[in-house]
Scaffold this motif. Sequence first.
Motif, PDB file in Angstrom:
ATOM      1  N   TRP A 148     -22.230  48.886 -12.699  1.00  7.88           N
ATOM      2  CA  TRP A 148     -23.349  49.152 -11.907  1.00  7.88           C
ATOM      3  C   TRP A 148     -24.689  49.852 -13.126  1.00  7.88           C
ATOM      4  N   VAL A 149     -23.945  50.645 -14.031  1.00  7.58           N
ATOM      5  CA  VAL A 149     -24.511  51.100 -14.770  1.00  7.58           C
ATOM      6  C   VAL A 149     -25.493  50.350 -15.823  1.00  7.58           C
ATOM      7  N   ARG A 209     -26.471  47.300 -14.693  1.00  6.53           N
ATOM      8  CA  ARG A 209     -27.541  46.778 -13.646  1.00  6.53           C
ATOM      9  C   ARG A 209     -28.610  47.833 -13.612  1.00  6.53           C
ATOM     10  N   TRP A 210     -28.259  49.125 -13.613  1.00  3.06           N
ATOM     11  CA  TRP A 210     -29.412  50.332 -13.754  1.00  3.06           C
ATOM     12  C   TRP A 210     -30.269  50.097 -15.038  1.00  3.06           C
ATOM     13  N   LYS A 211     -29.480  50.128 -15.984  1.00  2.00           N
ATOM     14  CA  LYS A 211     -30.149  50.048 -17.554  1.00  2.00           C
ATOM     15  C   LYS A 211     -31.226  48.679 -17.518  1.00  2.00           C
ATOM     16  N   LEU A 255     -28.299  55.533 -22.043  1.00  2.00           N
ATOM     17  CA  LEU A 255     -27.759  54.334 -21.420  1.00  2.00           C
ATOM     18  C   LEU A 255     -27.165  53.252 -22.592  1.00  2.00           C
ATOM     19  N   ARG A 269     -32.308  47.299 -14.872  1.00  2.00           N
ATOM     20  CA  ARG A 269     -33.840  47.413 -14.168  1.00  2.00           C
ATOM     21  C   ARG A 269     -34.709  48.487 -14.910  1.00  2.00           C
ATOM     22  N   ILE A 270     -34.430  49.193 -15.558  1.00  2.00           N
ATOM     23  CA  ILE A 270     -35.360  50.032 -16.166  1.00  2.00           C
ATOM     24  C   ILE A 270     -35.946  49.242 -17.502  1.00  2.00           C
TER      25      ILE A 270
END
Length: 710
Positions: A352-353, A355-357, A331, A359-360
């Motif tokens: 959205w990627v 936001r995913w990163k 990411l 969260r991780i």
Amino acid sequence: MQPSSHPFTRDLVLVGGGHSHALVLRSWGMKPLPGARLTLINPGPTAAYSGMLPGHIAGHYTRDALEIDLVRLARFAGARLILGAAEGIDLSRGEVHVAARPPIAFDLASIDIGITTAMPEIPGFAENAIPAKPLERFAAAWQSFLRTSGPASVAMIGGGVAGAELILAMGHALSQAERPAKLHLIERDTVLTALPDRSAKRLRAALERAGVTLHEGADVRAITPDGVTLDGYEIEADFVCGAAGARPHPWLAETGLAQQHGYLSIDTQLRTSDPRIFAAGDCAHMPFAPRPKAGVYAVRQAPVLAQNLRVALREAGTMKRYQPQKDYLKLVSMGEKTALGDRFGLSFSGPWVWRWKDRIDRKFMSKLKDLPQMALPALPDPRAAGAADLGDKVLCGGCGAKLGQGALMAALCEGPSNLPGDDAALIRIGGAELVFSTDHLREITADPVTMTRIAAQHALGDIWAMGGQPRAVLTSLVLPRMSPRLASRTLDEIMTTARAIMRAAGAEVVGGHTSQGAELTIGFTIAGTCERRAISLAGARPGDALILTKPLGSGVLMAGEMAGLARGEDVAAALQRMVQSQAQASTLLKDAHAMTDVTGFGLLGHLRNICLNSNVGAEITLEAVPLMHGAVELARQGIRSSLYPDNRAPFPDLADSALHDLLIDPQTSGGLLAAVPGDGTEPLAALHGAGYEAARIGIVTEGAGQIRIV
């Protein structure tokens, strides 16, 4: 650190505060191994999480958000934290070497120090550029540059994924600051070769949209104050960063451990060629499954490392094997809150990627920030009346563990005046004027060297406050329960440090006494001479200026540290102030009418002693009192040292505020408080020139014992 219920028999030393070691500390805190003494060595009190660095550079995260607080983690794990950079390992002696302190012995060690992107082979790099790793130094340098104004020109050396991420982040930050910017990405070969073609094209497009000029096939010849010299042309740049040529720290090459291009070779159980030493993270090479350097491997190695260290310490059980995954989710931040994802040949991007990163990354950091609250042992039942009234708050160390002034006065003062005595006893023998003092401290830090430095300067403070010169020293030590071998190691660290400090002060350690008990306690009895008149508590005169040579706040900061609430950087700064010698300050204040050192009774308590002995009053300007960073915030949260109630008792009318509370905060190895003639301008300037954070905090007034705060 809580006293161990089991004697220490084995030393485990973690070198470096990388991701693997941070997770090992968390695991250890939840389930410590009885009998094992854990030590962490790291250059600073925090370690930056690499996954959030580009977001911080872009302005999406604060510095605190990506910092792993190693002070809090070490406290949680019951580990002693040594703040210093490792610079060597002696395999034959089983020692780790850290500058300016005795060697740290180990039975078992693990290394997780990451890598560096410094490029010493490029002329001018050290003077005119900043490496992207270590991350802490780079982040600080970037924030300093970002605070300047006007057009900017930035050059990033290294066209890999890290270099692309960072130059995009810098471009976004500069655009948000409304600073026109020229951005350059320099690569010896072709940029982004580590990514599959589809993902490389996406990232190239992002670089183009951000206005980044690519310099491919370009060799850097030199870095000057004006920019970067390439083959045949130059790039003007105000900020030059290196993200290419990631390499191991040079001292690893001198360890004698098996290596691959300077990286420590490890087996599937994460052991190096010496079975006593493990390694993890980017500083390690896996010959059994070579992989690129990536934080994901360090994180996945952590549970295996934690298990195998326990097995090796117990000399029993079965070690786990580490098998890295063949591929992992990549990411990549793209400046704005958008990111690129790549795995299994798939390439995708968008907000959205990101936001995913996000969260991780936040989930990972929450493991290291939101530490579980370990339950205290329940009080026995039945129990004696009043046992529950003492509460479950851990007793502070340092001067916060002292008895209150009221109890001491009742026990020690036999004369009718009932006045507190001077800091040191003044005795005349054969025409010579001698000063004697004794002091000891319960541990506030588990590092015996730092604790010795603090205890020594704390004890010397009584001699300096009298204007004396220390000559002879006796030590009094209580070591925690441990095996004879570990006791010998600890005693050597303490005495080597003590002798060096006392010799620097002009005194020699001539003897002492040791015993073992529940926890580390270090004390010194000091005899000194007074070549000039001794400076006592009596003698202050109305109109004198009051000068304080150190900021206040060590009591509340160390109480906050014990509760896991103080910031690691603030704690480290407080410890640095506690080890500062007051020798030169004493000399510069030689003309003081009265002087004391501010320790357990707090500023007001020690000022009250001067006022009572001198039959004067005092006026303190609240805003002029220097305070340690972080102390006010903790005081506002209600953090108090154990001695706080006793220190407040003589001042029932003291206002109820954080700033007023810090006036009675017990200080460990605090500064000198002097009543000097005139306005104090001359000695204050001299103190500042000598590096003291001194301040004129008030004046001496009429009115015996009356202290007014304005």
